[in-house]
Write a protein that holds these residues in place. Structure first.
Motif, PDB file in Angstrom:
ATOM      1  N   UNK A  41      -2.595   3.024  -4.809  1.00 40.58           N
ATOM      2  CA  UNK A  41      -3.099   1.889  -5.603  1.00 40.58           C
ATOM      3  C   UNK A  41      -2.187   1.575  -6.778  1.00 40.58           C
ATOM      4  N   UNK A  42      -1.839   0.318  -6.907  1.00 40.36           N
ATOM      5  CA  UNK A  42      -1.010  -0.113  -8.018  1.00 40.36           C
ATOM      6  C   UNK A  42       0.455   0.228  -7.900  1.00 40.36           C
ATOM      7  N   UNK A  43       0.856   0.772  -6.764  1.00 41.05           N
ATOM      8  CA  UNK A  43       2.256   1.161  -6.593  1.00 41.05           C
ATOM      9  C   UNK A  43       2.869   0.444  -5.398  1.00 41.05           C
ATOM     10  N   UNK A  44       4.190   0.475  -5.338  1.00 43.96           N
ATOM     11  CA  UNK A  44       4.880  -0.141  -4.224  1.00 43.96           C
ATOM     12  C   UNK A  44       4.812   0.754  -2.979  1.00 43.96           C
ATOM     13  N   UNK A  45       4.992   0.120  -1.843  1.00 44.61           N
ATOM     14  CA  UNK A  45       5.027   0.860  -0.582  1.00 44.61           C
ATOM     15  C   UNK A  45       6.305   1.709  -0.537  1.00 44.61           C
ATOM     16  N   UNK A  46       6.145   2.965  -0.150  1.00 39.69           N
ATOM     17  CA  UNK A  46       7.279   3.885  -0.131  1.00 39.69           C
ATOM     18  C   UNK A  46       7.439   4.515   1.248  1.00 39.69           C
ATOM     19  N   UNK A  47       8.673   4.785   1.588  1.00 38.67           N
ATOM     20  CA  UNK A  47       8.987   5.424   2.857  1.00 38.67           C
ATOM     21  C   UNK A  47       8.602   6.896   2.811  1.00 38.67           C
ATOM     22  N   UNK A  48       7.906   7.339   3.854  1.00 35.70           N
ATOM     23  CA  UNK A  48       7.506   8.741   3.959  1.00 35.70           C
ATOM     24  C   UNK A  48       8.405   9.479   4.928  1.00 35.70           C
ATOM     25  N   UNK A  87      -3.560  15.751  -3.913  1.00 39.42           N
ATOM     26  CA  UNK A  87      -4.204  14.511  -4.361  1.00 39.42           C
ATOM     27  C   UNK A  87      -3.222  13.350  -4.483  1.00 39.42           C
ATOM     28  N   UNK A  88      -1.991  13.628  -4.836  1.00 41.18           N
ATOM     29  CA  UNK A  88      -1.007  12.551  -4.973  1.00 41.18           C
ATOM     30  C   UNK A  88      -0.558  11.979  -3.632  1.00 41.18           C
ATOM     31  N   UNK A  89      -0.997  12.573  -2.527  1.00 40.61           N
ATOM     32  CA  UNK A  89      -0.728  11.995  -1.213  1.00 40.61           C
ATOM     33  C   UNK A  89      -1.728  10.889  -0.870  1.00 40.61           C
ATOM     34  N   UNK A  90      -2.724  10.719  -1.702  1.00 40.53           N
ATOM     35  CA  UNK A  90      -3.732   9.686  -1.474  1.00 40.53           C
ATOM     36  C   UNK A  90      -3.087   8.309  -1.470  1.00 40.53           C
ATOM     37  N   UNK A  91      -3.294   7.576  -0.374  1.00 38.31           N
ATOM     38  CA  UNK A  91      -2.668   6.265  -0.224  1.00 38.31           C
ATOM     39  C   UNK A  91      -3.129   5.649   1.090  1.00 38.31           C
ATOM     40  N   UNK A  92      -2.770   4.395   1.267  1.00 37.71           N
ATOM     41  CA  UNK A  92      -2.869   3.780   2.591  1.00 37.71           C
ATOM     42  C   UNK A  92      -1.550   4.047   3.301  1.00 37.71           C
ATOM     43  N   UNK A  93      -1.629   4.575   4.499  1.00 37.84           N
ATOM     44  CA  UNK A  93      -0.447   4.913   5.281  1.00 37.84           C
ATOM     45  C   UNK A  93      -0.232   3.846   6.353  1.00 37.84           C
TER      46      UNK A  93
END
Length: 115
Positions: A41-48, A87-93
Motif C-alpha cells: 500500500x502506498x508504494x510502487x510495484x517492485x520486482x520480486x 510482515x513487510x512481505x505484505x502486498x498484492x502480488x
C-alpha cells in the motif's frame, strides 16, 4: 491474447509459508520470461523474482533465500514458493509474462503476513 490468473494468496503468520500460482491461458506460445512483482500500500510495484525460458532465475535482495520461483512449461504455470514470511512481505502480488516483447499482467493476489 494471454490471460494470467494468480492464486494462493491469503493471511499467514510471520514465519509461515505460502505458494502462489499463476496460470496462463489463451495464446501462450512464445512466452519467454515470467516474473512476480509485489506492491505494498502506498508504494510502487517492485520486482520480486524472474525466471526465463531456460530456467535462469533472479531475485530481489529482500527475498533471496526465502522465495523460490519455478515454472511448469507444459502447464503454462509459474509458482512462487515463499517461506519465512515477514510482515513487510505484505502486498498484492502480481504475475507478469513477456511474450514477443508484449507484457501481460495478472489481476494480483493479496498476501498478508500478520499475527
Amino acid at each position: 491474447q494471454v490471460q494470467l490468473v494468480e492464486s494462493g494468496g491469503g493471511l499467514v503468520q510471520p514465519g509461515g509459508s505460502l505458494r502462489l500460482s499463476c496460470a496462463a491461458s489463451g495464446s501462450t506460445f512464445g512466452i519467454d520470461t515470467w516474473s512476480w512483482y509485489y506492491q505494498a500500500p502506498g508504494k510502487e510495484r517492485e520486482l520480486v523474482a524472474t525466471i526465463t525460458s531456460r530456467g535462469s532465475t533472479n531475485y530481489a535482495d529482500s527475498v533471496k533465500g526465502r522465495f523460490t520461483i519455478s515454472r511448469d512449461n507444459a502447464k503454462n504455470v509459474v509458482y512462487l514458493q515463499m517461506i519465512s514470511l515477514k510482515p513487510e512481505d505484505t502486498a498484492v502480488y502480481y504475475c507478469n509474462a513477456i511474450q514477443y516483447r508484449i507484457i501481460h499482467w495478472g489481476q494480483g493476489t493479496q498476501v498478508t503476513v500478520s499475527s
